[in-house]
Scaffold this active site. Sequence first.
Site, PDB file in Angstrom:
ATOM      1  N   SER A 261       0.934  -1.346  -0.034  1.00 18.42           N
ATOM      2  CA  SER A 261       0.105   0.017  -0.058  1.00 18.42           C
ATOM      3  C   SER A 261       1.003   1.366  -0.118  1.00 18.42           C
ATOM      4  CB  SER A 261      -0.864  -0.050   1.354  1.00 18.42           C
ATOM      5  OG  SER A 261       0.130   0.256   2.321  1.00 18.42           O
ATOM      6  N   LYS A 262       0.355   2.329  -0.265  1.00 16.22           N
ATOM      7  CA  LYS A 262       0.899   3.525  -0.491  1.00 16.22           C
ATOM      8  C   LYS A 262       1.714   4.216   0.922  1.00 16.22           C
ATOM      9  CE  LYS A 262      -1.830   5.798  -3.130  1.00 16.22           C
ATOM     10  NZ  LYS A 262      -2.953   7.048  -3.749  1.00 16.22           N
ATOM     11  N   ARG A 263       0.757   3.563   1.836  1.00 14.22           N
ATOM     12  CA  ARG A 263       1.287   4.039   3.221  1.00 14.22           C
ATOM     13  C   ARG A 263       2.715   3.375   3.625  1.00 14.22           C
ATOM     14  NH1 ARG A 263      -1.343   2.211   7.467  1.00 14.22           N
ATOM     15  NH2 ARG A 263      -2.403   0.839   6.186  1.00 14.22           N
ATOM     16  N   SER A 265       4.762   1.402   1.157  1.00 14.47           N
ATOM     17  CA  SER A 265       5.570   1.243   0.234  1.00 14.47           C
ATOM     18  C   SER A 265       5.405   2.447  -0.809  1.00 14.47           C
ATOM     19  CB  SER A 265       5.487  -0.117  -0.499  1.00 14.47           C
ATOM     20  OG  SER A 265       5.672  -1.040   0.560  1.00 14.47           O
TER      21      SER A 265
END
Length: 504
Positions: A261-263, A265
């Site tokens: 997820s963006k959070r 990686s």
Amino acid sequence: MPPEFEGIRVRMAPSPTGPLHVGTARTSLYNHLLARHTGGTYVLRIEDTDRARSTVEHERDIIDNLHWLGITWDEGPQVAGGDDIGPFGPYRQSQRAELYAAEVQRLLDAGSAYRCYCTPEELEAVHLEQEHRHEPPRYSGRCRDLTDVARAELEAAGRRAAIRFRVPAEVVRFSDLVRGEVEFDNALLGDFVIVRADGAPLYNFVVVVDDAAMHISHVIRGEDHLSNTPKQIAVLRALGYREPVFGHIPLILNPDRSKMSKRKSQTSITAYREQGYLPEAMVNFLAFLGWSPGTEEEVFTLPELADRFEIEHVHKAGAVFDLARLDYLNGVYIRSLTDEQLALRLRPFLPAALEDRTVLAMAPLVKERLVRLGDVTGLVGFLFESDATVATWYEAAELHPKGRGAQDAEQALNRLQAAIEPLPDADWAADLLETRAREVAAEMAWKPGDLFKPLRVAITGRTVSPPLFGSMELLGRDRCMARIDDALRKLEAEPVSASPATDR
Ligand code: GLU
């Protein structure tokens, strides 16, 4: 493959609601490889039905980065004002509204879909009740069998209708290329919305219409879509379409095995590109997120991958995104470049004012050490920053040779300066500089490494640097002398208490 399809036709259907995501890039790559391996056709379709979240910038980012990775397609939307490529366009969903309207009408006429007048509040109230009874949330079926009179009343009351698909209560089975036999009980689904009350057709409907219209034979996509497949099979059966072969490729995971997820990686391809990962390394890396050739080999070009890739060899288990592996592959590809090729790749990461021949001369100095192209400025910044700036990068104590103090550093720099300054211009070259410096070490009975340390810090501003003498050759005599003078001044100004310094 169902015999009715002419050859293998696969597609990639990114939604331009964000920049090209690592997962989407990997799905695109697998489809590309499947098409190239089998001599099939690869279609790019832009899924921009979500008008509120889709942007032209994101579409550009997606297309540009697919090009950058070398992932080519055979049919797809027009870009830069050209024409659509291929016989089944337009290839943007926003331009296919007529087809969707016609197919919705067919479903309505056949009774496979119906108008639903429930308001969001009414639906929410039912969901809360279901939650309370620990039942899975699904549509109650309230508008499923409305009489004409009831419908007319709701419309007269100004209610706007969404269109729901009437899901047949049956078990749907399909044979997934990656996961094997899959079975879902569609009786658990509840009728789902295919056209919103504002008229917008939704993913599980348009994807089916488009895959059929574009003669897609194989739907290869991420495992996150697995639960959509029984819905789509129900819709395609109701519309009388042929069923494509499905293949769901494993999720990409963070090192802690949670879904990437963006959070946690960096997920956009652009971000990797900007850091200086090579497209060759990225493609090689992405290919191995869920597939392997079954041998120890690990370095593959795109054509080699196309040659070897078998969709049946894609793994079921989630694939961990291992940045160390990407770094390793990037280094392998960087070292495989000629100096000229590397110089060209480095160009965008370096100040424009730097001359081409300087960049070319830098290439061999950094080739062995670079992990990402973007690291180049950290490695060779000392070559183009001013002498004064470089002198601010280190403390006087960093000039001290191992286990020795300021006086020794001063002596070392003075002796080195005296040995190299008289070299004729034609001899200001790495090998001669090194010979002179080693002679000084021998005369002083110092280890060469101990002697070179203050010199390295004076010249590069760092205790770790590209090859020292090559760097000095590139920097030229005057700047080397100026930097040694700066270092000597720093040592003089150093408070006495600072020496002898511990080695850093
Ligand atoms: N637009 C969908 C996505 O980006 C495509 C899903 C599919 O391949 O069917 O996830």
